[in-house]
Design an enzyme around this catalytic site. Sequence first.
Site, PDB file in Angstrom:
ATOM      1  N   ASP A   1       0.822  -1.203   0.000  1.00 61.11           N
ATOM      2  CA  ASP A   1       0.000   0.000   0.000  1.00 61.11           C
ATOM      3  C   ASP A   1       0.858   1.256   0.000  1.00 61.11           C
ATOM      4  O   ASP A   1       2.026   1.247   0.412  1.00 61.11           O
ATOM      5  CB  ASP A   1      -0.911   0.022   1.238  1.00 61.11           C
ATOM      6  CG  ASP A   1      -2.272  -0.587   0.967  1.00 61.11           C
ATOM      7  OD1 ASP A   1      -2.551  -0.918  -0.194  1.00 61.11           O
ATOM      8  OD2 ASP A   1      -3.055  -0.734   1.919  1.00 61.11           O
TER       9      ASP A   1
ATOM     10  N   LYS B   1      -3.073   3.240  -2.826  1.00 61.50           N
ATOM     11  CA  LYS B   1      -4.465   3.686  -2.752  1.00 61.50           C
ATOM     12  C   LYS B   1      -4.515   4.794  -1.714  1.00 61.50           C
ATOM     13  O   LYS B   1      -4.366   4.546  -0.522  1.00 61.50           O
ATOM     14  CB  LYS B   1      -5.415   2.549  -2.356  1.00 61.50           C
ATOM     15  CG  LYS B   1      -5.456   1.419  -3.353  1.00 61.50           C
ATOM     16  CD  LYS B   1      -6.472   0.372  -2.958  1.00 61.50           C
ATOM     17  CE  LYS B   1      -7.886   0.828  -3.218  1.00 61.50           C
ATOM     18  NZ  LYS B   1      -8.185   1.002  -4.645  1.00 61.50           N
TER      19      LYS B   1
ATOM     20  N   MET C   1      -9.456   9.459   7.625  1.00 60.25           N
ATOM     21  CA  MET C   1      -9.746  10.021   6.296  1.00 60.25           C
ATOM     22  C   MET C   1     -10.816  11.112   6.368  1.00 60.25           C
ATOM     23  O   MET C   1     -11.711  11.186   5.533  1.00 60.25           O
ATOM     24  CB  MET C   1     -10.186   8.906   5.332  1.00 60.25           C
ATOM     25  CG  MET C   1      -9.127   7.838   5.113  1.00 60.25           C
ATOM     26  SD  MET C   1      -9.717   6.383   4.216  1.00 60.25           S
ATOM     27  CE  MET C   1     -10.637   5.524   5.515  1.00 60.25           C
TER      28      MET C   1
END
Length: 277
Positions: free
Chosen positions: A54, A76, A193
């Site tokens: 990642d 990502k 996030m």
Amino acid sequence: MNGTTDSHSSTPGTPAGNALRGSCTLVGAGPGDPELLTIKALKALQAATVLLVDDLVSDEIVALAAPGARVVHVGKRGGCKSTPQAFIEKLMVMAVNEGENVVRLKGGDPFIFGRGGEEVEHLRAAGIEVTVINGITAGLAGMTLLGTPLTHREHAHGVVFVTGHAKPGDAGTDWRQLAATARDARLTLVIYMGVSSAAHIQQELLTGLPPSTPVVVIQHVSLPHQRHALTTLGELCHTIEREQLGSPSVIVIGDVVRGVAAAQAPGALPLMRHAAG
């Protein structure tokens, strides 16, 4: 990983007789500091022949893999060009069926907003058993490095991990309901996030939580350049803009955050420090 398949396979993605069947492990790399890896995660890294990595996994952690391992970066990150999830899952199946020992290396914990559940479901549908190794999630590590717990029986009865980024077509979190629940049940909120949606989150949470509710925003958790800003719910967006805080960050909301200020007060014992700090 050359894309070829066995024409005699009776199950999609499964070579006949499992003659070449490798293995797959989802490994949580933690928030970034290599010393926060579990021993089990380190052993899996060192045994891997293929690593699918990642974007948020630090170079120092990738460097712990065996020298001959093939490293494939499948980044990502919200707001950036990302490797499609379906393509990542296809790579995993192909590599296992070619006899590789595959490690899917994910930031934090694979099962905390890491799409690990989707990957496990896909692999099992292809007849592949998966091992999952937990990693320390950023919300926990960030507060610990600031010398403050996520739960304290004088200040919080529980903690909620919630994403500020909903998938396309999903209405996302009911922040008003969450605010009321957090207020009534005395919960700590840990938002992943959430920086890009901070204005909306702040507005909705203020319907149930007072503007004076303590907040801390922690960026680059556990890395040498970790930084944080203490603020209140009423000043959240202003603080993010003033301090130029961006992703990756976690936003922690609740009375336990008062402990960060206490830990930094004059005369307080020194905070835990990052090893490289």
